[in-house]
Design a protein around this motif. Structure first.
Motif, PDB file in Angstrom:
ATOM      1  N   ALA A   3       0.827  -1.212   0.000  1.00  0.00           N
ATOM      2  CA  ALA A   3       0.000   0.000   0.000  1.00  0.00           C
ATOM      3  C   ALA A   3       0.860   1.260   0.000  1.00  0.00           C
ATOM      4  N   SER A   4       1.959   1.243   0.746  1.00  0.00           N
ATOM      5  CA  SER A   4       2.805   2.446   0.799  1.00  0.00           C
ATOM      6  C   SER A   4       3.495   2.704  -0.541  1.00  0.00           C
ATOM      7  N   LEU A   5       3.898   1.640  -1.217  1.00  0.00           N
ATOM      8  CA  LEU A   5       4.520   1.813  -2.536  1.00  0.00           C
ATOM      9  C   LEU A   5       3.495   2.339  -3.538  1.00  0.00           C
ATOM     10  N   ALA A   6       2.300   1.791  -3.479  1.00  0.00           N
ATOM     11  CA  ALA A   6       1.244   2.250  -4.382  1.00  0.00           C
ATOM     12  C   ALA A   6       0.922   3.719  -4.126  1.00  0.00           C
ATOM     13  N   ARG A   7       0.863   4.112  -2.851  1.00  0.00           N
ATOM     14  CA  ARG A   7       0.579   5.508  -2.499  1.00  0.00           C
ATOM     15  C   ARG A   7       1.706   6.412  -2.998  1.00  0.00           C
ATOM     16  N   LEU A   9       3.777   5.868  -5.509  1.00  0.00           N
ATOM     17  CA  LEU A   9       3.709   5.941  -6.975  1.00  0.00           C
ATOM     18  C   LEU A   9       2.574   6.849  -7.426  1.00  0.00           C
ATOM     19  N   ARG A  10       1.447   6.789  -6.736  1.00  0.00           N
ATOM     20  CA  ARG A  10       0.312   7.648  -7.084  1.00  0.00           C
ATOM     21  C   ARG A  10       0.680   9.116  -6.853  1.00  0.00           C
ATOM     22  N   GLN A  11       1.310   9.413  -5.724  1.00  0.00           N
ATOM     23  CA  GLN A  11       1.716  10.791  -5.437  1.00  0.00           C
ATOM     24  C   GLN A  11       2.713  11.288  -6.473  1.00  0.00           C
ATOM     25  N   ALA A  12       3.654  10.438  -6.854  1.00  0.00           N
ATOM     26  CA  ALA A  12       4.635  10.826  -7.874  1.00  0.00           C
ATOM     27  C   ALA A  12       3.935  11.102  -9.199  1.00  0.00           C
ATOM     28  N   GLY A  13       2.968  10.282  -9.532  1.00  0.00           N
ATOM     29  CA  GLY A  13       2.205  10.482 -10.765  1.00  0.00           C
ATOM     30  C   GLY A  13       1.434  11.789 -10.737  1.00  0.00           C
ATOM     31  N   LEU A  14       0.834  12.100  -9.604  1.00  0.00           N
ATOM     32  CA  LEU A  14       0.091  13.360  -9.478  1.00  0.00           C
ATOM     33  C   LEU A  14       1.023  14.562  -9.580  1.00  0.00           C
ATOM     34  N   ILE A  15       2.181  14.469  -8.967  1.00  0.00           N
ATOM     35  CA  ILE A  15       3.158  15.558  -9.053  1.00  0.00           C
ATOM     36  C   ILE A  15       3.582  15.774 -10.506  1.00  0.00           C
ATOM     37  N   LEU A  16       3.840  14.694 -11.201  1.00  0.00           N
ATOM     38  CA  LEU A  16       4.212  14.807 -12.619  1.00  0.00           C
ATOM     39  C   LEU A  16       3.069  15.395 -13.437  1.00  0.00           C
ATOM     40  N   ALA A  17       1.840  14.999 -13.131  1.00  0.00           N
ATOM     41  CA  ALA A  17       0.685  15.523 -13.869  1.00  0.00           C
ATOM     42  C   ALA A  17       0.549  17.031 -13.665  1.00  0.00           C
TER      43      ALA A  17
END
Length: 92
Positions: A3-7, A9-17
Motif C-alpha cells: 500500500a505504501s509503494l502504491a501511495r 507511486l500515485r503521489q509521484a504520478g500526481l506531481i508529474l501531472a
C-alpha cells in the motif's frame, strides 16, 4: 504491491501531472506561467484542484476560480505572469 509503494507511486504520478499541466500552460499562446509559478503553485493545485488533475484547462479554470484561496506566493507569481502576458498581447 504494498500500500505504501502504491501511495508513493500515485503521489509521484500526481506531481508529474501537475508539473506537466503547468508546463503545457506555459507553452500555449493563451496562457503563460513561469517556472517560478509552477514551483510556487504546485501545492495549491493539489490542495484546491486535485480533482481536476490531469485536465489542463480544468486545472487552469480551478486555479483562477480559487484565486482568493491561493497561497500568497502562488497568487503573486500568477498575477505577475498574467500581467506580463497581458502586456505582451496589448503590445501586438
Amino acid at each position: 504491491m504494498t500500500a505504501s509503494l502504491a501511495r508513493t507511486l500515485r503521489q509521484a504520478g500526481l506531481i508529474l501531472a501537475v508539473a506537466a499541466s503547468f508546463a503545457s500552460l506555459s507553452s500555449t499562446s493563451s496562457f503563460a506561467f513561469s517556472a517560478e509559478a509552477q514551483q510556487m503553485c504546485t501545492s495549491d493545485a493539489f490542495r484546491l484542484c486535485s480533482s481536476e488533475i490531469p485536465n489542463i484547462p480544468k486545472i487552469t479554470a480551478c486555479m483562477m476560480k480559487h484565486r482568493a484561496d491561493l497561497s500568497t506566493g502562488c497568487r503573486t507569481v500568477m498575477d505577475r505572469d498574467l500581467a506580463q502576458k497581458s502586456s505582451k498581447v496589448a503590445a501586438r
